[in-house]
Write an enzyme that holds these catalytic residues in place. Structure first.
Site, PDB file in Angstrom:
ATOM      1  CG  LEU A   1      -1.469   1.985  -2.092  1.00 42.38           C
ATOM      2  CD1 LEU A   1      -1.305   0.480  -2.081  1.00 42.38           C
ATOM      3  CD2 LEU A   1      -0.143   2.654  -2.420  1.00 42.38           C
TER       4      LEU A   1
ATOM      5  CB  CYS B   1       0.176  -3.451   0.772  1.00 47.36           C
ATOM      6  SG  CYS B   1       1.485  -2.718  -0.157  1.00 47.36           S
TER       7      CYS B   1
ATOM      8  CE  LYS C   1       8.065   4.112   3.439  1.00 51.22           C
ATOM      9  NZ  LYS C   1       7.361   5.155   2.701  1.00 51.22           N
TER      10      LYS C   1
ATOM     11  N   GLY D   1       4.368  11.436  10.883  1.00 55.08           N
ATOM     12  CA  GLY D   1       4.594  12.737  11.508  1.00 55.08           C
ATOM     13  C   GLY D   1       5.438  12.634  12.772  1.00 55.08           C
TER      14      GLY D   1
HETATM   15  C1  LIG Z   1      -0.533  10.909   2.731  1.00 51.12           C
HETATM   16  C2  LIG Z   1       0.504   9.847   2.785  1.00 51.12           C
HETATM   17  C3  LIG Z   1       0.599   8.905   1.762  1.00 51.12           C
HETATM   18  C4  LIG Z   1       1.563   7.918   1.795  1.00 51.12           C
HETATM   19  N1  LIG Z   1       1.645   7.022   0.764  1.00 51.12           N
HETATM   20  C5  LIG Z   1       2.636   6.075   0.776  1.00 51.12           C
HETATM   21  C6  LIG Z   1       2.795   5.173  -0.306  1.00 51.12           C
HETATM   22  O1  LIG Z   1       2.073   5.244  -1.305  1.00 51.12           O
HETATM   23  N2  LIG Z   1       3.777   4.223  -0.222  1.00 51.12           N
HETATM   24  C7  LIG Z   1       4.605   4.146   0.854  1.00 51.12           C
HETATM   25  O2  LIG Z   1       5.474   3.277   0.890  1.00 51.12           O
HETATM   26  N3  LIG Z   1       4.498   5.014   1.887  1.00 51.12           N
HETATM   27  C8  LIG Z   1       3.530   5.962   1.862  1.00 51.12           C
HETATM   28  N4  LIG Z   1       3.433   6.848   2.919  1.00 51.12           N
HETATM   29  C9  LIG Z   1       4.385   6.763   4.039  1.00 51.12           C
HETATM   30  C10 LIG Z   1       5.505   7.802   3.891  1.00 51.12           C
HETATM   31  O3  LIG Z   1       6.243   7.585   2.740  1.00 51.12           O
HETATM   32  C11 LIG Z   1       6.431   7.765   5.119  1.00 51.12           C
HETATM   33  O4  LIG Z   1       7.025   6.483   5.223  1.00 51.12           O
HETATM   34  C12 LIG Z   1       5.697   8.030   6.406  1.00 51.12           C
HETATM   35  O5  LIG Z   1       4.745   9.044   6.208  1.00 51.12           O
HETATM   36  C13 LIG Z   1       6.639   8.419   7.561  1.00 51.12           C
HETATM   37  O6  LIG Z   1       7.357   9.585   7.275  1.00 51.12           O
HETATM   38  P1  LIG Z   1       6.859  11.044   7.759  1.00 51.12           P
HETATM   39  O7  LIG Z   1       6.591  10.937   9.220  1.00 51.12           O
HETATM   40  O8  LIG Z   1       7.977  11.947   7.385  1.00 51.12           O
HETATM   41  O9  LIG Z   1       5.612  11.334   7.015  1.00 51.12           O
HETATM   42  C14 LIG Z   1       2.458   7.850   2.883  1.00 51.12           C
HETATM   43  C15 LIG Z   1       2.370   8.789   3.914  1.00 51.12           C
HETATM   44  C16 LIG Z   1       1.414   9.783   3.883  1.00 51.12           C
HETATM   45  C17 LIG Z   1       1.344  10.779   5.000  1.00 51.12           C
END
Ligand SMILES: Cc1cc2nc3c(=O)[nH]c(=O)nc-3n(C[C@H](O)[C@H](O)[C@H](O)COP(=O)(O)O)c2cc1C
Ligand SMILES: Cc1cc2nc3c(=O)[nH]c(=O)nc-3n(C[C@H](O)[C@H](O)[C@H](O)COP(=O)(O)OP(=O)(O)OC[C@H]3O[C@@H](n4cnc5c(N)ncnc54)[C@H](O)[C@@H]3O)c2cc1C
Ligand SMILES: Cc1cc2nc3c(=O)[nH]c(=O)nc-3n(C[C@H](O)[C@H](O)[C@H](O)COP(=O)(O)OP(=O)(O)OC[C@H]3O[C@@H](n4cnc5c(N)ncnc54)[C@H](O)[C@@H]3O)c2cc1C
Ligand SMILES: Cc1cc2nc3c(=O)[nH]c(=O)nc-3n(C[C@H](O)[C@H](O)[C@H](O)COP(=O)(O)O)c2cc1C
Ligand code: FES
Ligand code: FES
Lengths: 258, 311, 311, 258
Positions: free
Chosen positions: C76, C133, C168, C220
């Protein structure tokens, strides 16, 4: 490991693949191979893809396949080119019964279910009297497959869903209509194709009192009898299509039984 | 290639000649693998999940492929405990490797009964208790998500069965530690970590889930980070010896689990894709030990904790 | 290519011009993506998680690659709520798309404070509450694994903030339904399903975890089956409108979520690999609708339940 | 999309890759590209791999890289052959400061950190007096890299860990020992290499009162400033190596700061 000799498009989304094996192999019609389609450094797509033997050249240890691009795996496969190596398992499964002599045999194939019938026809055509009933969605799909059958002397009956090649309709028309001639007594039928076609065939065979066998398809994770993903219900209990199948007695198969 | 290193290991009281076992449901009852190599090459064989009664399994399609993963809902097709004893046990008695029987139930009584029958029979080296099946009475959530039920099941099995008992945990929990501790309190000798994650795939042409049952259990490389972390956590809490499994495709994957503290590893999906995978992995581990000047497997078990960060 | 189909959708009271949003933590505060295309092309932008105080984030390495997956422990890194208001909000006010601010806290009071400050400021369209968190007081388990805490956090945020509130959820629970219901009871307008799964990778050369923090969150394609199933379950229980996310790389993936009943989708990891991914996915959805003779996105939402099997 | 012109092994596990872009691109020394290494139908390996520009041919829009096979991604990359297409992002990042004239400049590279120095040397070598200090593990790695520098007239000081090529030791020896000649006043230093080397360089530069800049490495998920995986602590707050870097003022970098 097998070496790609050719991997070419026959029609929209339909490919012909020929590979050669270093080691000596022996293949029966109706058997299949299980092909790894992802590259060495990749686990995606994860599973092998099963393909029936379209043709086999014993002298040169060469196997041919005909496949349709359906999803990510077959698309990945279509990217292999001559000289590439493919990690292939097989031959797998039991294959068709082939010890017929002087019999009148029907080979009925629908869609890509036509693929395994070519090697079968070549194999048993010499000693028997074959009638091939082949159906597909349209000319684009059927014609390139049928072209291969041109050099084996067999009777071909063709149908397409849209009537663009052969009669219009499904295989059922070919078997039902007068063209087959009721007077002929058929000894045995080999069927391969989509489930509705096999369902229809099964009841037709029961009516006509013809016995035979079907080559069946199911999603396969292993191809080696380990996982039971390919179970098929039969009157004799569950059978693994990769091991006890893919060819099963038409009579025993309980289509959509599981 | 023979590497001159020690590969023996143990899961508590169960001694293994080498650390690579085949995972339940991916090696049948051993017969098919015996066509590829001698089963004594394996650290052990964990056979297909057995239930009290024979089961036909779920409708097909039973598998769906996902990115670097496989979802299955085989539905425990198996000959039932009596069928197993009659048809499969005689063969398993002849194989020269450790044989664990994976048992599955839909009620506490099922587990008790299965353990009791296995206790009466010679020729197996232990029981793997699969607590990932849905608890029919408990609204369909897996037994393994409830520490109390895990305690009860383990305790029941332990009381019926004197031999080696390993409880196979489900990764589908908010916190694995209480569940692992419950298994220990129930008298388990070891833990298998972990089973599959619930997952789904939808066919965008037919617009329904690919699996006839809607969802199934996700295995393969996709889940490795999840199950590896669970192994690391359990080992850090020093609860019971762990068999690590989930997505092991190569020796490198297996070594990650060993460094995390697993005393042996299970290979599932990889065996489906290549029946030789367990053997390849075994010799790859030996090669790694050799190349890194270790004489014995035991030297690397848990090393990631030594310098490892806090979770 | 313009497909003449309707793409409008909504997450409860939040109206979206199109269904594809960028996921928090994978689109910064929008500035970088604006170099690639106009942000109004997006259904919405969910900006990087904001905390009360500015944070430097975790030590590096902060990411590890796994099979078809990515583990991150960015920690974060963010300018804090005041920094956000001062440095980022002015730009976000100029973008012509829905902007949701993702808020993260390590105590209930953090969430309350963040919501209160955002309530005082114009220019955002809603809050996404990140309950993944660790709860420092609660032994480090994520808030989101405890239905009661999810209720409390949502309720606190709801009371401070009048606008759109989306919670979320974390996928790391045994049963998502009670958690989803708690968010609904707390007054959430929608649910984002889901965040990352806890995961680990170990470097077999250095023999320690790759991530400096040991473990991180897996995202992913690897996790898609897991998060897709959660979306399907929540929709089946008809709790709140759902934004589906987890492993969406292509339009086909997004369509699976829509068929499962998600009303919009989030794209995270894919945006990292290709900033155009959300746009590609949007037009792929339109193409699918066209090819399958649907006039409007709404026609396909939830279709997998019509014929779908029971889970 | 870029087309692979050549992808050949220079030494054990070290490859030279040259690609051409259709569109006109402009590249500065020290910038990098982010290469997708998995094939179209695969999500594994998932992330792009960042590689520094080794050389750039403005007239033909050709970019060269030199890379070492470390893991699955670079191994996958090594399988691409002439004629294949690669999905590449870039040029990315800020690049080195290049507006020097008549200066005495040191370029210090360790291991694969040598790669970005070649294009830099070509670019600024014309107007300045360069001293190149290049170190690597052994001759096998260093020699093929050094060969490229042969056609640009620069002073080369070499070291290998095992003494198999150049002096034995790390780059520190090259800068420390008499060979550098204390009497010369250097104006600026460019450094690229492993963290311990940069740490050493940083303190040496402080002692000697030489300013300069480092090209730094960190694991990158996006390369576009979106994810903050590549943060580097500096005296001026966190910087994203993919966006504000990879080149940062040597003085500001807090190595291992995060
Ligand atoms: C590099 C990175 C940083 C992320 N930072 C946050 C965040 O600050 N807050 C949050 O709720 N989710 C965060 N996520 C989670 C994403 O918003 C998402 O829920 C998760 O990656 C699943 O989706 P995806 O498979 O399309 O990446 C982060 C994901 C990644 C890969
Ligand atoms: C014994 C056998 C022989 C076959 N012979 C041929 C042949 O000669 N020519 C041909 O074109 N096709 C044949 N098939 C079907 C072929 O295996 C599938 O079309 C192919 O696996 C689809 O993979 P994909 O990557 O295109 O699709 P995806 O949708 O990406 O596949 C996902 C998963 O589902 C499986 N799958 C999807 N459709 C089928 C199917 N119809 N049958 C079995 N598994 C499926 C895949 O193998 C994979 O595991 C045969 C199938 C079996 C079981
Ligand atoms: C700006 C920049 C420029 C670079 N230039 C070069 C170059 O010109 N030549 C060269 O040989 N190498 C270079 N590297 C390092 C190169 O990117 C890594 O060696 C490579 O990504 C490793 O991938 P892999 O698949 O071999 O290893 P894997 O272990 O499979 O990689 C796993 C993950 O870690 C990342 N990773 C692993 N090691 C590194 C590293 N040292 N730096 C950054 N990410 C890493 C990978 O990108 C991938 O995301 C550069 C790195 C950066 C950040
Ligand atoms: C087809 C299949 C069938 C399985 N059957 C069982 C089973 O009967 N009992 C059980 O405890 N686990 C079963 N599993 C789970 C595996 O034993 C293993 O825990 C899981 O697949 C993770 O390991 P992997 O990623 O190496 O496959 C099965 C897995 C697969 C893929
Ligand atoms: S595919 Fe595994 S048993 Fe047939
Ligand atoms: S790599 Fe994503 S911000 Fe630098």
């Amino acid at each position: 490991m097998a070496k790609v000799l050719s991997n070419k498009s026959l029609a929209d989304n339909i490919y012909f693949l020929k590979v050669s094996f270093k080691e000596t192999i022996n293949v029966k019609p109706g058997q299949f191979f299980n092909l790894k389609v992802c590259r060495d450094e990749s686990y995606d797509p994860l599973l092998r893809r099963p393909l029936s033997v379209f043709d086999f050249d014993l002298d040169n240890n060469e196997v041919s396949f005909i496949y349709e691009i359906k999803g990510r795996g077959t698309r990945a496969l279509s990217n292999y080119i001559k000289g590439d190596f493919l990690d292939i398992h097989g031959p797998l499964g039991n294959g068709f019964t082939v010890d017929f002599n002087n019999k009148k045999l029907i080979l009925a194939g629908g869609g890509m279910g036509i693929a395994p019938l070519y090697f079968l026809a070549k194999y048993i055509g010499v000693n028997n009297d074959l009638t091939l009933c082949l159906g597909a969605a349209n000319k684009g799909v059927l014609k390139p497959l049928v072209d291969y059958f041109a050099n084996i002397v067999v009777e071909l009956k063709l149908s397409t869903d849209d009537g663009s090649f052969g009669s219009q309709g499904t295989i059922s028309c070919l078997l039902n209509n007068s063209s087959l001639g009721k007077e002929v007594e058929y000894d045995y039928l080999f069927g391969c194709g989509p489930k509705p076609m096999l369902e229809w065939l099964q009841s037709w065979m029961r009516e006509e009192g013809i016995s035979g066998e079907f080559s069946l398809e199911e999603r396969m994770a292993c191809g080696n009898g380990l996982c039971l993903s390919c179970s098929c219900k039969t009157t004799d209990g569950n059978k693994r299509l990769c091991k006890e199948g893919p060819v099963l007695p038409a009579d025993e198969v309980i289509i959509n039984g599981l | 290639m023979v590497y001159n290193v020690g590969l023996k290991t143990s899961l508590g009281p169960l001694k293994l000649e080498s650390p690579v076992m085949t995972a339940s449901g991916t090696c049948g009852f051993g017969r098919e693998l015996a066509d590829f190599y001698e089963l004594k090459e394996l650290g052990g064989l964990i056979v297909k999940g057995i239930t009290v009664d024979p089961r036909d399994g779920n409708p097909t399609p039973r598998i769906a492929e996902t990115a670097a993963g496989l979802i299955n809902s085989i539905g425990l097709e198996n000959p039932g405990i009596d069928g197993f004893i009659k048809e499969e046990l005689p063969f398993l008695k002849t194989v020269n490797t450790k044989v664990l029987v994976n048992i599955s139930g839909h009620s506490l009584n099922d587990f008790k009964k299965l353990a009791a029958v296995l206790a009466e029979n010679e020729g197996i080296d232990g029981i793997e208790v699969n607590v990932s099946c849905p608890n029919i009475k408990g609204g369909g959530l897996a037994f393994g998500t409830d520490p109390e039920l895990v305690f009860k099941i383990t305790d029941l099995v332990r009381k019926e069965y004197n031999g080696f008992v390993m409880v196979k945990l489900t990764p589908n929990v908010r916190d694995i530690i209480p569940v692992a501790k419950s298994a220990a309190e129930g008298g388990a000798d070891a833990l298998a970590v972990a089973n599959t994650l619930p997952g789904m795939k939808i066919d965008i042409e037919s617009r329904i889930p690919v699996l006839a049952t809607g969802s199934g259990g996700l295995s393969g490389p996709a889940i490795k980070p999840v199950t590896l972390r669970l192994v690391y956590e359990i080992v850090k809490n020093d609860i019971l010896p762990v068999l690590g499994l989930g997505g092991i495709m190569t020796a490198d994957d297996a070594i990650e689990y060993l460094l995390a503290g697993a005393r042996a590893v299970g290979v599932g999906t990889a065996t489906l894709i290549d029946p030789y995978a367990p053997i390849r992995i075994k010799s790859g581990i030996a090669k790694y030990l050799k190349n890194n000047s270790f004489d014995h497997l035991q030297e690397i078990i848990g090393l990631a904790h030594k310098k490892g960060a806090n979770l």
